[in-house]
Design a protein around this motif. Sequence first.
Motif, PDB file in Angstrom:
ATOM      1  N   ILE A  27       1.077  -1.558   0.545  1.00 19.56           N
ATOM      2  CA  ILE A  27       0.073   0.289   0.151  1.00 19.56           C
ATOM      3  C   ILE A  27       0.876   1.378   0.140  1.00 19.56           C
ATOM      4  CG2 ILE A  27      -1.833   1.009   1.608  1.00 19.56           C
ATOM      5  CD1 ILE A  27      -2.562  -1.711   2.174  1.00 19.56           C
ATOM      6  N   PHE A  74       4.244   1.206  -0.694  1.00 22.23           N
ATOM      7  CA  PHE A  74       4.592   1.399  -1.712  1.00 22.23           C
ATOM      8  C   PHE A  74       4.900   1.521  -3.115  1.00 22.23           C
ATOM      9  CE2 PHE A  74       8.001   0.367   1.454  1.00 22.23           C
ATOM     10  CZ  PHE A  74       8.758   1.418   1.513  1.00 22.23           C
ATOM     11  N   CYS A  75       3.350   2.153  -3.917  1.00 19.06           N
ATOM     12  CA  CYS A  75       3.127   2.247  -4.719  1.00 19.06           C
ATOM     13  C   CYS A  75       2.621   0.770  -5.095  1.00 19.06           C
ATOM     14  CB  CYS A  75       3.795   3.192  -5.875  1.00 19.06           C
ATOM     15  SG  CYS A  75       4.016   4.758  -5.202  1.00 19.06           S
ATOM     16  N   GLY A  76       2.435  -0.406  -4.920  1.00 18.91           N
ATOM     17  CA  GLY A  76       2.316  -1.700  -5.543  1.00 18.91           C
ATOM     18  C   GLY A  76       3.396  -2.518  -5.708  1.00 18.91           C
ATOM     19  N   PHE A  77       4.147  -1.496  -5.800  1.00 20.66           N
ATOM     20  CA  PHE A  77       5.368  -2.694  -6.053  1.00 20.66           C
ATOM     21  C   PHE A  77       6.258  -4.170  -5.391  1.00 20.66           C
ATOM     22  CE2 PHE A  77       6.633   1.586  -7.913  1.00 20.66           C
ATOM     23  CZ  PHE A  77       6.718   1.183  -9.544  1.00 20.66           C
ATOM     24  N   SER A  81       3.327  -5.131  -3.773  1.00 26.01           N
ATOM     25  CA  SER A  81       2.628  -6.823  -3.816  1.00 26.01           C
ATOM     26  C   SER A  81       2.494  -7.479  -4.786  1.00 26.01           C
ATOM     27  CB  SER A  81       1.430  -5.473  -3.898  1.00 26.01           C
ATOM     28  OG  SER A  81       1.210  -4.196  -5.431  1.00 26.01           O
ATOM     29  N   THR A 111      -1.881  -4.911  -5.952  1.00 26.04           N
ATOM     30  CA  THR A 111      -1.533  -4.555  -7.227  1.00 26.04           C
ATOM     31  C   THR A 111      -3.142  -3.749  -8.207  1.00 26.04           C
ATOM     32  OG1 THR A 111      -0.565  -6.189  -7.085  1.00 26.04           O
ATOM     33  CG2 THR A 111      -1.289  -6.081  -9.512  1.00 26.04           C
ATOM     34  N   TRP A 157      -3.902  -0.082  -7.157  1.00 25.30           N
ATOM     35  CA  TRP A 157      -2.333   0.917  -8.214  1.00 25.30           C
ATOM     36  C   TRP A 157      -2.573   0.071  -9.617  1.00 25.30           C
ATOM     37  CZ3 TRP A 157       0.056   4.764  -5.770  1.00 25.30           C
ATOM     38  CH2 TRP A 157      -0.226   5.132  -4.263  1.00 25.30           C
ATOM     39  N   VAL A 176      -4.986   3.182 -10.646  1.00 25.43           N
ATOM     40  CA  VAL A 176      -4.431   4.481 -10.162  1.00 25.43           C
ATOM     41  C   VAL A 176      -3.118   4.902 -11.365  1.00 25.43           C
ATOM     42  CG1 VAL A 176      -2.791   5.363  -8.216  1.00 25.43           C
ATOM     43  CG2 VAL A 176      -4.499   4.487  -7.758  1.00 25.43           C
ATOM     44  N   TRP A 177      -2.326   3.788 -11.683  1.00 24.66           N
ATOM     45  CA  TRP A 177      -1.597   3.942 -12.519  1.00 24.66           C
ATOM     46  C   TRP A 177      -1.890   4.436 -13.874  1.00 24.66           C
ATOM     47  CZ3 TRP A 177       3.208   6.504 -11.700  1.00 24.66           C
ATOM     48  CH2 TRP A 177       4.054   5.476  -9.792  1.00 24.66           C
ATOM     49  N   TYR A 236      -3.671   7.780 -13.795  1.00 27.90           N
ATOM     50  CA  TYR A 236      -2.320   8.534 -13.930  1.00 27.90           C
ATOM     51  C   TYR A 236      -1.813   8.914 -15.518  1.00 27.90           C
ATOM     52  CZ  TYR A 236       2.156  11.295 -13.031  1.00 27.90           C
ATOM     53  OH  TYR A 236       3.597  11.957 -13.180  1.00 27.90           O
TER      54      TYR A 236
END
Length: 123
Positions: free
Chosen positions: A54, A56-59, A61, A97, A100, A103-104, A107
């Motif tokens: 949550i 670390f921007c899903g990395f 996960s 995952t 995010w 979200v990405w 974006y």
Amino acid sequence: MAQPPYDPYGYGSQDPYAQYQAQPAVQHHHYGPPSAPPTNGMATASMVCGLIGIVFCGFTSILAIIFGHVAQSQIRRTREGGSGMATAGLVMGYIVTAIWGLVWLLYFIGVIALAGAGAGSTY
């Protein structure tokens, strides 16, 4: 030939301290409950990576998903503990995952839309 017990004061069988002589230790065989199997380390790693995904921007996960699947196969094979943690790591990994990823995606759509709007306008 065996020697009689040492009796320095000559009391014989009338020894007043005879009742306080050491008695042999009684062994009690109280066995505790069976010990739990050790927890699988990959299951723990899966759950931790799912939790911190949550932040670390899903990395991490993605690592939670990988570790979770590996942990479940190891648990089935070796009968270790930690099946719940592996499942929790998988669920959190997939959910984080997906969130995010959305979200990405939004974006990058926003960046492309702003770039397209800026290129078409004249000042």
